[in-house]
Design a protein around this motif. Structure first.
Motif, PDB file in Angstrom:
ATOM      1  N   ASP A 256       0.844  -1.195   0.000  1.00 34.83           N
ATOM      2  CA  ASP A 256       0.000   0.000   0.000  1.00 34.83           C
ATOM      3  C   ASP A 256       0.881   1.248   0.000  1.00 34.83           C
ATOM      4  O   ASP A 256       1.762   1.394   0.849  1.00 34.83           O
ATOM      5  CB  ASP A 256      -0.904   0.017   1.231  1.00 34.83           C
ATOM      6  CG  ASP A 256      -1.997  -1.031   1.156  1.00 34.83           C
ATOM      7  OD1 ASP A 256      -2.359  -1.424   0.030  1.00 34.83           O
ATOM      8  OD2 ASP A 256      -2.473  -1.467   2.223  1.00 34.83           O
ATOM      9  N   ILE A 257       0.633   2.131  -0.976  1.00 37.64           N
ATOM     10  CA  ILE A 257       1.334   3.413  -1.048  1.00 37.64           C
ATOM     11  C   ILE A 257       0.338   4.490  -0.632  1.00 37.64           C
ATOM     12  O   ILE A 257      -0.604   4.805  -1.373  1.00 37.64           O
ATOM     13  CB  ILE A 257       1.886   3.702  -2.463  1.00 37.64           C
ATOM     14  CG1 ILE A 257       2.913   2.636  -2.864  1.00 37.64           C
ATOM     15  CG2 ILE A 257       2.529   5.077  -2.534  1.00 37.64           C
ATOM     16  CD1 ILE A 257       2.345   1.502  -3.649  1.00 37.64           C
ATOM     17  N   PHE A 258       0.508   5.032   0.556  1.00 36.62           N
ATOM     18  CA  PHE A 258      -0.408   6.061   1.049  1.00 36.62           C
ATOM     19  C   PHE A 258      -0.007   7.405   0.458  1.00 36.62           C
ATOM     20  O   PHE A 258       1.165   7.801   0.489  1.00 36.62           O
ATOM     21  CB  PHE A 258      -0.396   6.095   2.569  1.00 36.62           C
ATOM     22  CG  PHE A 258      -1.083   4.920   3.177  1.00 36.62           C
ATOM     23  CD1 PHE A 258      -2.445   4.955   3.461  1.00 36.62           C
ATOM     24  CD2 PHE A 258      -0.375   3.755   3.442  1.00 36.62           C
ATOM     25  CE1 PHE A 258      -3.090   3.857   4.006  1.00 36.62           C
ATOM     26  CE2 PHE A 258      -1.009   2.649   3.982  1.00 36.62           C
ATOM     27  CZ  PHE A 258      -2.372   2.691   4.262  1.00 36.62           C
ATOM     28  N   ALA A 259      -0.993   8.107  -0.104  1.00 35.81           N
ATOM     29  CA  ALA A 259      -0.749   9.392  -0.769  1.00 35.81           C
ATOM     30  C   ALA A 259      -2.030  10.203  -0.753  1.00 35.81           C
ATOM     31  O   ALA A 259      -3.119   9.681  -0.477  1.00 35.81           O
ATOM     32  CB  ALA A 259      -0.279   9.164  -2.205  1.00 35.81           C
ATOM     33  N   ASP A 260      -1.904  11.483  -1.066  1.00 37.48           N
ATOM     34  CA  ASP A 260      -3.078  12.348  -1.103  1.00 37.48           C
ATOM     35  C   ASP A 260      -4.032  11.929  -2.213  1.00 37.48           C
ATOM     36  O   ASP A 260      -3.614  11.420  -3.261  1.00 37.48           O
ATOM     37  CB  ASP A 260      -2.658  13.804  -1.330  1.00 37.48           C
ATOM     38  CG  ASP A 260      -1.846  14.360  -0.171  1.00 37.48           C
ATOM     39  OD1 ASP A 260      -2.015  13.871   0.957  1.00 37.48           O
ATOM     40  OD2 ASP A 260      -1.021  15.278  -0.414  1.00 37.48           O
ATOM     41  N   HIS A 261      -5.306  12.159  -1.966  1.00 37.73           N
ATOM     42  CA  HIS A 261      -6.333  11.885  -2.981  1.00 37.73           C
ATOM     43  C   HIS A 261      -5.998  12.652  -4.261  1.00 37.73           C
ATOM     44  O   HIS A 261      -5.704  13.842  -4.225  1.00 37.73           O
ATOM     45  CB  HIS A 261      -7.697  12.323  -2.445  1.00 37.73           C
ATOM     46  CG  HIS A 261      -8.845  11.863  -3.282  1.00 37.73           C
ATOM     47  ND1 HIS A 261      -9.240  12.499  -4.428  1.00 37.73           N
ATOM     48  CD2 HIS A 261      -9.706  10.808  -3.114  1.00 37.73           C
ATOM     49  CE1 HIS A 261     -10.279  11.878  -4.945  1.00 37.73           C
ATOM     50  NE2 HIS A 261     -10.592  10.856  -4.167  1.00 37.73           N
ATOM     51  N   GLY A 262      -6.007  11.935  -5.395  1.00 37.19           N
ATOM     52  CA  GLY A 262      -5.730  12.566  -6.683  1.00 37.19           C
ATOM     53  C   GLY A 262      -4.284  12.530  -7.117  1.00 37.19           C
ATOM     54  O   GLY A 262      -3.942  13.026  -8.201  1.00 37.19           O
ATOM     55  N   THR A 263      -3.395  11.945  -6.305  1.00 42.86           N
ATOM     56  CA  THR A 263      -1.989  11.801  -6.699  1.00 42.86           C
ATOM     57  C   THR A 263      -1.901  10.928  -7.957  1.00 42.86           C
ATOM     58  O   THR A 263      -2.509   9.851  -8.006  1.00 42.86           O
ATOM     59  CB  THR A 263      -1.168  11.150  -5.569  1.00 42.86           C
ATOM     60  OG1 THR A 263      -1.186  12.000  -4.428  1.00 42.86           O
ATOM     61  CG2 THR A 263       0.271  10.916  -5.989  1.00 42.86           C
ATOM     62  N   PRO A 264      -1.163  11.356  -8.981  1.00 39.88           N
ATOM     63  CA  PRO A 264      -1.053  10.548 -10.205  1.00 39.88           C
ATOM     64  C   PRO A 264      -0.407   9.190  -9.933  1.00 39.88           C
ATOM     65  O   PRO A 264       0.534   9.086  -9.138  1.00 39.88           O
ATOM     66  CB  PRO A 264      -0.161  11.398 -11.119  1.00 39.88           C
ATOM     67  CG  PRO A 264      -0.282  12.785 -10.591  1.00 39.88           C
ATOM     68  CD  PRO A 264      -0.450  12.641  -9.111  1.00 39.88           C
ATOM     69  N   VAL A 265      -0.914   8.172 -10.596  1.00 38.04           N
ATOM     70  CA  VAL A 265      -0.366   6.815 -10.515  1.00 38.04           C
ATOM     71  C   VAL A 265       0.244   6.472 -11.866  1.00 38.04           C
ATOM     72  O   VAL A 265      -0.412   6.620 -12.908  1.00 38.04           O
ATOM     73  CB  VAL A 265      -1.464   5.786 -10.162  1.00 38.04           C
ATOM     74  CG1 VAL A 265      -0.906   4.365 -10.197  1.00 38.04           C
ATOM     75  CG2 VAL A 265      -2.049   6.108  -8.797  1.00 38.04           C
TER      76      VAL A 265
END
Length: 335
Positions: free
Chosen positions: A216-225
């Motif tokens: 799991d990579i936790f990041a802000d909502h909307g971070t590009p993947v």
């Protein structure tokens, strides 16, 4: 005296052949990756000239088989440039009493798979030209257009998934017109806020007891993947566990699974060809329910990888590769 002469005549070909095989193996060990790609491409192009089947199909079969060798313990690493594995008895013919037969005529008599690809009268299972020529001969029995090739592949592998993976690999090689597809990318842009740790194998309870098959990579909502690899979008849509998710298959037969997305990037549809760094979607918190369910957990990206061995697929830990890609990208950014 007669026995000595006969023995010498028998041994002479062996004395000449064995050193040449050893030199071929030594040559490969001394070559750079670029030189190995050039050697392979020359073999694919020769098969194309003979069969009128585009080179990228041979590259695709070779990649598929190389991936199988990496995934299976019952197959050795290839000695030559070509990884296509053909069982010994299939090569010489099921009814051939000589399992080590290398003579093209006798192999043909017993309806063996092996053919002479370099004109020396031998059909040698350890010779790259003979292996590729033999596979080309099999495919040309069915024709040279795309549908004919698919039928030929199915006849050989007897597995729909094998045909799907090989034709996908072929599309990637065709698009980028090179064998050098080693480049990789870290999964999110470095300048965004994110964190991750090894969670592979941890327990999960929603939907029944199971293990966590990924990182799991936790990041802000909307971070590009970003796609970590070259490949084909094999799957796209909703999953009750993974929410909005995308699956990408790379040329080594590995399936890359990106889940809990908030949305997909435009143009990233099933069958699309991607390269490392291609934005495929954006971090979200979808899943654990019916389509559209969101917010049951903090925004993060679930990333899983699954290896195909020609029979089944299984998950393995993506964390070490993610760390390696992140470090490599940071080093490159620092210049």
């Amino acid at each position: 005296m007669k026995k000595i002469v006969v023995t010498c005549l028998f041994l002479l070909p062996i004395l000449f052949i064995l050193p040449l095989q050893g030199l071929a193996e030594d040559k490969k060990d001394d070559l750079t990756s670029e030189e190995i790609f050039n050697e392979r491409m020359a073999l694919y192009k020769k098969a194309e000239a003979h069969s009128h089947i585009p080179w990228y199909y041979y590259a695709a079969v070779d990649s598929y088989e190389r991936g199988l060798r990496q995934a299976r313990k019952d197959r050795p690493k290839e000695d030559g440039f070509i990884a296509i594995y053909i069982p010994q008895q299939k090569w010489v013919g099921e009814l051939n009493p000589n399992e080590e037969d290398k003579y093209a005529l006798s192999i043909s008599f017993f309806d063996g798979f092996g053919r002479d690809g370099n004109g020396d009268g031998l059909a040698d299972i350890n010779n790259d030209e003979d292996i590729l020529f033999s596979f080309a001969e099999h495919l040309t029995k069915f024709g040279s257009n795309e549908e004919d090739i698919r039928i030929g592949l199915w006849d050989y592998y007897q597995r729909d998934k094998a045909v799907e993976l090989i034709t996908g690999h072929a599309k990637v090689y065709k698009k980028f017109n090179t064998l050098d597809l080693r480049e990789k990318s870290f999964i999110v842009p470095l300048h965004f806020n994110y964190s991750y740790k090894s969670t592979f194998g941890d327990a999960r309870g929603w939907g029944g007891r199971r293990i966590h098959e990924g990182t799991d990579i936790f990041a802000d909502h909307g971070t590009p993947v970003k796609s970590t690899t070259y490949g084909v979008v094999e799957l796209k849509g909703w999953n009750k566990y993974g929410g909005w998710r995308i699956g990408i298959r790379d040329k080594d037969n590995v399936y890359h699974y990106y889940a809990h997305l908030s949305r997909f990037e435009d143009g990233i549809d099933r069958g699309a060809i991607v390269e490392p760094g291609t934005v495929i979607g954006y971090v979200g918190s979808t899943g654990y329910g019916k389509p559209g369910t969101s917010g049951k957990f903090p925004p993060h990206l679930h990333y899983g990888v699954y290896r195909d061995n020609g029979i089944i697929e299984w998950s393995f830990d993506p964390y070490p590769q993610l760390r390696q890609l992140e470090q490599k990208e940071r080093k490159k950014k620092r210049g």
